[in-house]
Design an enzyme around this catalytic site. Sequence first.
Site, PDB file in Angstrom:
ATOM      1  N   ALA A   1       0.680  -0.983  -0.368  1.00  0.00           N
ATOM      2  CA  ALA A   1       0.180  -0.213   0.066  1.00  0.00           C
ATOM      3  C   ALA A   1       0.552   1.157  -0.320  1.00  0.00           C
ATOM      4  O   ALA A   1       2.317   1.410   0.457  1.00  0.00           O
ATOM      5  CB  ALA A   1      -0.906   0.015   1.604  1.00  0.00           C
ATOM      6  N   CYS A   2       0.472   2.292  -1.005  1.00  0.00           N
ATOM      7  CA  CYS A   2       0.916   3.468  -0.527  1.00  0.00           C
ATOM      8  C   CYS A   2       1.231   4.184   0.984  1.00  0.00           C
ATOM      9  O   CYS A   2       0.793   4.162   2.021  1.00  0.00           O
ATOM     10  CB  CYS A   2      -0.273   4.605  -0.634  1.00  0.00           C
ATOM     11  SG  CYS A   2       0.705   6.575  -0.370  1.00  0.00           S
ATOM     12  N   PRO A   3       2.534   4.667   0.986  1.00  0.00           N
ATOM     13  CA  PRO A   3       3.381   4.944   0.474  1.00  0.00           C
ATOM     14  C   PRO A   3       4.168   4.234   0.244  1.00  0.00           C
ATOM     15  O   PRO A   3       5.484   4.542   0.382  1.00  0.00           O
ATOM     16  CB  PRO A   3       3.807   6.193   1.324  1.00  0.00           C
ATOM     17  CG  PRO A   3       3.690   5.866   2.999  1.00  0.00           C
ATOM     18  CD  PRO A   3       2.405   4.632   2.607  1.00  0.00           C
ATOM     19  N   LYS A   4       4.242   2.391   0.573  1.00  0.00           N
ATOM     20  CA  LYS A   4       5.900   1.890   0.462  1.00  0.00           C
ATOM     21  C   LYS A   4       5.974   1.981  -0.208  1.00  0.00           C
ATOM     22  O   LYS A   4       7.943   1.918  -0.347  1.00  0.00           O
ATOM     23  CB  LYS A   4       5.135   0.618   1.277  1.00  0.00           C
ATOM     24  CG  LYS A   4       6.105  -0.364   2.366  1.00  0.00           C
ATOM     25  CD  LYS A   4       6.175   0.352   3.817  1.00  0.00           C
ATOM     26  CE  LYS A   4       7.164  -0.265   4.570  1.00  0.00           C
ATOM     27  NZ  LYS A   4       8.189   0.627   5.565  1.00  0.00           N
TER      28      LYS A   4
END
Length: 199
Positions: free
Chosen positions: A10-13
């Site tokens: 998932a964002c921001p990974k």
Amino acid sequence: MKEIDARGLACPKPVVLTKKAMAENDEILTIVDNKTASENVAKLARKMKAEVTIVEEAEDYFKIMIKKTAADKADDRAAAAVGSESESQQGKVYLVASDTLGEGEEELGKILIKGFLSTLLDIKPQPEKVIFLNAGVKLAVLEKDVTAVLADLEAAGVKILLCGTCLDYYNLSDQVEVGEVSNMYEIVDSLNSSSTVRV
């Protein structure tokens, strides 16, 4: 060349992993599974003055090639020279007053607040304190993925404060595993004496 498979993250990974890799590698290939993540990774790399190429694009994945330029490498050397100075700067105080982020769909807000808090581990300087008020205390007690992040922040020296009145109101006082139970005086004093970000 460093390869990062960020599919399913998932964002921001994907952006965080790419940024970390850019600090140690001249060429990075990041693989993501959606166009938004691809655009975010590319935007980060361009902001850091690297060359960006979408080398492969399919229905379920994107491959982004990132190459540092001479200017980017010079920036790395300059950042390393002042790194210790920037890390010593006093961090901000973050006030989390809800278990969601922003207005709109509740489910999206819950996803966003978790992403926001996990990103605090990767910013420099890190916060001085993170304060949880009202429904925000639910995050710090009931959401195990959030409490794990908060434990890591505490280990890094970030002070986690939980409103005692709020914990009592939600019957959560006996479930606290991370952070310190605080009071309104300490919270107001922290907000009054620091640069504060309301989440």
